[in-house]
Design a protein around this motif. Structure first.
Motif, PDB file in Angstrom:
ATOM      1  N   LEU A   1      -9.979   5.467   6.423  1.00 53.14           N
ATOM      2  CA  LEU A   1     -10.121   4.354   5.481  1.00 53.14           C
ATOM      3  C   LEU A   1     -11.196   3.394   5.997  1.00 53.14           C
TER       4      LEU A   1
ATOM      5  N   TYR B   1      -4.643   4.707  -1.345  1.00 55.71           N
ATOM      6  CA  TYR B   1      -5.989   4.101  -1.180  1.00 55.71           C
ATOM      7  C   TYR B   1      -7.011   4.914  -1.991  1.00 55.71           C
TER       8      TYR B   1
ATOM      9  N   LEU C   1     -10.688  -2.082   2.633  1.00 55.25           N
ATOM     10  CA  LEU C   1      -9.390  -2.764   2.697  1.00 55.25           C
ATOM     11  C   LEU C   1      -9.495  -3.906   3.713  1.00 55.25           C
TER      12      LEU C   1
ATOM     13  N   LEU D   1       0.850  -1.208   0.000  1.00 59.63           N
ATOM     14  CA  LEU D   1       0.000   0.000   0.000  1.00 59.63           C
ATOM     15  C   LEU D   1       0.876   1.246   0.000  1.00 59.63           C
TER      16      LEU D   1
END
Ligand code: F6P
Length: 356
Positions: free
Chosen positions: A129, A101, A109, A49
């Motif tokens: 997130l 992201y 995720l 990531l």
């Protein structure tokens, strides 16, 4: 957001173990086939990531991996909130994760890992997130769940090794010390020790006394027992010489040396190490991993983020990531299996079996 258009990222982080690919398959196939989502697999844990290293997972990439050991995505012990590298980049690692992201257009995720992975997952959730955790470890030490995959496979591997120790110990009339993994906890030693017929089982959670070990092993010899098996968790407390600078030898080696010098019995140690993390997952772990993976995809489809999927007994549930962060599930000293093992004359080093 319609489920059809959701884009879900998956990563595997921390120590690898059998069952990771079964979990990836459980999440991926459920999300892809049941909800038509797009699935992106990130390489090497959180590093993928940070560095935008990922690939789309389609049905073909998810086929044939149920029984495959290790992780097709690779893993690392990268801790983005710990290992800063400001001097190299304008953005911190967590900021780069959030930026990537958003740039990739992820809607969620799924992080598969142990305690440390769940802690990072909770912090990323706090940064906005959408994160779901799946517990993984051979140590069985993830707080908040009664089961993780990896543990059953490791117990099988360690037990098979301990079984083999009995024949060579008997041939040489030796004491065989077997060190198993488990990090700071004794779950793996407890279960493989009982399953493998360990006469002594040493856990980090129970303080042991050398004199008790000496008395117990001597009594066994005096009673005509030709050998003894001692199962040691790698994380037990070993009194190293005060102020000694040299790197501590392994728990298994230290215990073997101590037993031989105290009792005079010929003693050898075996450190099982990474064999406990290798190879195909046990059938039980394939089922656990598939169930946890599918449940994680269901939570994502429902938009229920910030949770770790978990088992309560044999039932699936989920717990807030923040309830898990920073905690380790230790073996409770009053665990029923400890009493049951004592009843069949197993010594945990704290007292002789049959005494209070
Ligand atoms: O957490 C799994 C585990 O295998 C522990 O049992 C062991 O102590 C540790 O990982 C080893 O870490 P590494 O893979 O970084 O050597």
């Amino acid at each position: 957001m319609s489920k059809k258009k959701m884009k879900i990222g998956i990563l595997t982080a921390g120590g690898d173990c059998p069952g990771l690919n079964a979990a990836i398959r459980g999440v991926g196939k459920t999300a892809l086939l049941k909800y038509g989502m797009k699935i992106y697999g990130f390489s090497s844990g959180y590093l993928g990531l940070i560095n935008k290293e990922y690939r789309e997972l389609d049905e073909k990439s998810l086929s044939g991996i149920l029984t495959l050991g290790g992780t097709i995505l690779g893993t690392s012990r990268e801790k983005p909130f710990k290992h800063q590298d400001y001097e190299e980049f304008v953005l911190s690692k967590p900021e780069r994760i959030c930026k990537n992201y958003k740039k990739i257009g992820l809607n969620g995720l799924v992080c598969i890992g142990g305690n440390g992975t769940m802690k990072t997952a909770g912090k990323l959730q706090d940064m906005g997130l959408n994160v779901i955790g799946i517990p993984k470890t051979i140590d069985n030490d993830v707080w908040g769940t009664d089961r993780t995959f990896g543990f059953d496979s490791a117990v099988n591997i360690a037990t098979e090794a301990i079984d083999r120790m009995h024949t060579t110990a008997n041939s040489h009339k030796r004491i065989m010390v077997v060190e198993v993994m488990g990090h700071h906890t004794g779950w793996l030693a407890l279960y493989s020790g009982v399953a493998g017929g360990g006469d002594v089982i040493l856990l980090p959670e129970i303080d042991w006394d050398a004199e008790v070990l000496k008395e117990y092993l001597t009594r066994r010899s005096d009673a005509g027992k030709p050998y003894s098996i001692v199962v040691v968790a790698e994380g037990i407390k070993i009194a190293s010489a005060a102020g000694s600078k040299k790197k501590r030898e392994s728990a298994g080696a230290a215990i073997a040396k101590m037993i031989q010098s105290m009792t005079g019995f010929e003693t050898r140690e075996t450190i099982l190490g990474y064999i406990q993390r290798g190879g195909a997952p046990s059938p039980a772990d394939r089922v656990i991993a598939t169930r946890l993976g599918a449940h994680a995809a269901e939570l994502a489809a429902a938009g229920d983020f910030g949770k770790m999927v978990a088992f309560e007994g044999y039932n699936l549930t989920e717990v807030p990531l923040h309830d898990v962060a920073g905690k380790t599930k230790m073996v409770p000293p009053d665990h029923p299996l400890i009493d049951e093992a004592r009843s069949v004359d197993t010594c945990f080093g704290d007292k002789l079996p049959g005494t209070d």
